[in-house]
Scaffold this active site. Structure first.
Site, short mmCIF file in Angstrom:
data_model
loop_
_atom_site.label_atom_id
_atom_site.label_comp_id
_atom_site.label_asym_id
_atom_site.label_seq_id
_atom_site.Cartn_x
_atom_site.Cartn_y
_atom_site.Cartn_z
N CYS A 33 2.08 -3.35 5.20
CA CYS A 33 3.44 -2.93 4.85
C CYS A 33 4.09 -2.12 5.95
CB CYS A 33 3.43 -2.08 3.58
SG CYS A 33 2.64 -2.88 2.20
N GLY A 58 4.68 -7.07 7.48
CA GLY A 58 4.64 -7.69 6.17
C GLY A 58 5.76 -8.68 6.07
N ASN A 70 3.24 2.61 2.50
CA ASN A 70 2.35 1.82 3.36
C ASN A 70 0.97 2.48 3.31
OD1 ASN A 70 1.91 1.62 6.96
ND2 ASN A 70 1.17 0.22 5.40
N GLY A 71 -0.05 1.65 3.10
CA GLY A 71 -1.42 2.17 3.01
C GLY A 71 -2.02 1.81 1.66
N TYR A 121 -4.07 -4.45 17.05
CA TYR A 121 -3.40 -5.65 16.55
C TYR A 121 -2.11 -5.38 15.78
CZ TYR A 121 -2.40 -9.62 13.50
OH TYR A 121 -1.77 -10.62 12.84
#
Ligand code: AMP
Length: 491
Positions: free
Chosen positions: A23, A49, A124-125, A264
């Site tokens: 996200c 995302g 996010n997470g 990445y």
């Protein structure tokens, strides 16, 4: 956020309804075109995302929200959509998710009407005790609307006995474990908060008189906002008309930023925690060349994610860099697909050998990581079909042996190639003449550290070490339940 319990026995996203969690979050306060700027910010964060996006805006009286499946550029550039999202403040979210009828319910930002006013949150997470908390909350009467772990935070805020919204938020977050970088919007405030280890990124920016929060600096660049600083691990910023107030409600904590963001996940033009993502990747390539050299004619990146590391590898090894694989940009990331068969096809759709460069050459392929091995198998055989004399694979990460429980989409451990076989066997499996990964110390050196301090590592590197920096309460409970059911079966 996650869509369902990642620790359940059949933890495997091949079934199309499991851990899918990548996200990006955004927030802006004090700008007349808050929703349009949020749409632009989310567009820059699309790599985090790609299947759904949402924006919630506040005009001083009303909240308006739009949450849709699909890319930001397809949905949120339409004037009819943006016209509905009036206001000077907004939060937004992009997420990776899967098909299934629950999907729209899980798209963020999540919104709730609380006693003191509305609140929208974008997370996010992954929380590693969300299931456990959820069960307790449901037992005491909470009614969940989604299967998202982020909703747990909303319920904890709703049931807090504190009165001020920031105190309620802190109260809620003190109960959760795992990773969170959150942007939240209330009637008078934009709030940004990072978990005490700062696993996921969150940056603060300024655009004229407006304040901006975003997962990555590339989302500030797109709207011409100035980078102010990263939020500290465990920091909460409360942005109002009076400016930015910073709180450290979780006490002193040791930072464990996710090293995979550099390898990445983040965009190469972002600068996170003071490091350029591009330069970090390039340095990984240089270290890799020094550690794992091999005689060859060409260094070829697996595009796009292998490009900066391949540039570094070529520079340090003095072997020419060439674009030996051409990527079709009209397909998504290969990893993000529901079944193995489709993933296989996707790799072919996505990459093609540049035969003219490869025929008769000894090539070094550089990719950022091997997860299931799908990409490597296809790319190596593509090189052989194109007439390569030798194919050597070099990976700009240590072997991925363990799943991430903090917000990067990874399959269960048994599906990670490196957890199942030695590097030598992996080389045979993917059909390469040689295969080598950067060492753990090499990775830390590329990050500007002397090496990995095993007593106190600087980063969260659990996907390479299995050393998780927080409790994994839900996983432990799922494991215990599985053991109990096995015992019951054998009794
Ligand atoms: P695999 O084909 O399963 O070995 O996956 C490796 C490829 O997927 C590499 O080329 C990476 O660029 C990419 N990749 C690695 N991790 C992820 C992730 N969490 N989400 C999406 N793509 C990934």
């Amino acid at each position: 956020m996650l869509t369902t319990n990642p620790f359940a026995a059949a933890d495997d996203h091949d079934d199309g309804d499991h851990l899918h969690d990548e996200c990006g979050v955004f927030g802006i306060f004090g700008a007349p075109d808050a929703a349009a700027l949020t749409a632009l910010g989310l567009h820059a964060l699309q790599h985090r995302g790609q299947e759904a996006a949402g924006i919630v805006a506040f005009d001083g009286e009303h909240y308006a929200s739009d949450r849709r499946l699909g890319h930001v550029a397809d949905k949120f550039t339409r004037p009819d959509v943006l016209d509905r999202l009036q206001g000077h403040a907004a939060v937004g979210h992009v997420r990776y998710s899967t098909s299934g009828d629950t999907i729209l319910r899980n798209v963020q930002p999540l919104y709730a009407d609380l006693a003191g006013g509305g609140i929208a949150i974008a997370h996010n997470g992954n929380l590693t005790n969300a299931m456990t908390l959820r069960e307790e909350l449901v037992r005491s009467g909470s009614i969940f609307q989604s299967t998202s772990d982020s909703e747990t935070i909303l319920h904890l805020i709703a049931t807090s006995r504190r009165t001020r919204v920031a105190d309620r938020f802190v109260d809620a977050l003190r109960n959760v474990e795992g990773a969170f970088s959150i942007t939240a919007l209330t009637n008078k405030k934009l709030i940004g908060v990072r978990d005490p280890m700062g696993i996921r990124p969150l940056v603060l920016g300024k655009l004229g008189d407006a304040w901006v929060l975003a997962s990555e600096t590339c989302a500030l660049d797109i709207i011409d906002a100035e980078f102010v600083r990263d939020l500290d691990p465990g920091e909460m910023v409360i942005i109002t008309e009076d400016g930015v107030q910073s709180l450290k409600p979780f006490g002193p904590q040791k930072s464990r930023f996710c090293v995979f963001e550099y390898i990445y996940f983040a965009r190469p033009d972002s600068v996170l925690e003071g490091r350029s993502v591009y330069q970090a990747r390039r340095r990984i390539g240089e270290e890799l060349a020094m550690e794992k050299s091999v005689e060859a004619d060409l260094v070829i990146p697996v595009p796009d994610s292998g490009v900066p590391a391949a540039i570094g590898y070529a520079a340090a090894s003095n072997i020419p860099f060439e674009l030996g694989i051409i990527r079709n940009h009209y397909v998504g990331r290969s990893f993000i697909e529901p079944t193995q068969e489709i993933r296989n096809l996707r790799v072919k759709l996505k990459h093609n050998a540049n035969k003219a460069m490869i025929e008769g050459k000894r090539v070094i392929l550089v990719d950022d990581s091997i997860v299931r091995g799908t990409t490597s198998i296809k790319i190596v055989s593509m090189m052989r079909d194109a007439g390569a004399a030798e194919v050597h694979m070099r990976i700009a990460a240590p072997p991925t042996t363990d799943p991430c429980f903090y917000g990067v989409d990874t399959p269960e451990k048994a599906k990670l190639l490196a957890s199942q076989m030695s590097v030598e066997d992996m080389a045979k499996h993917i059909g390469a003449d040689s295969l080598a990964f950067i060492s753990m110390d090499g990775l830390y050196r590329a990050m500007g550290e002397p090496g990995r301090n095993d007593e106190d590592p600087t980063f969260c590197d659990a996907c390479f070490t299995g050393e998780y920096p927080s409790a994994l309460t839900d996983k432990a409970r799922a494991g215990k339940a599985a053991q109990l059911s096995l015992l019951a079966e054998s009794a």
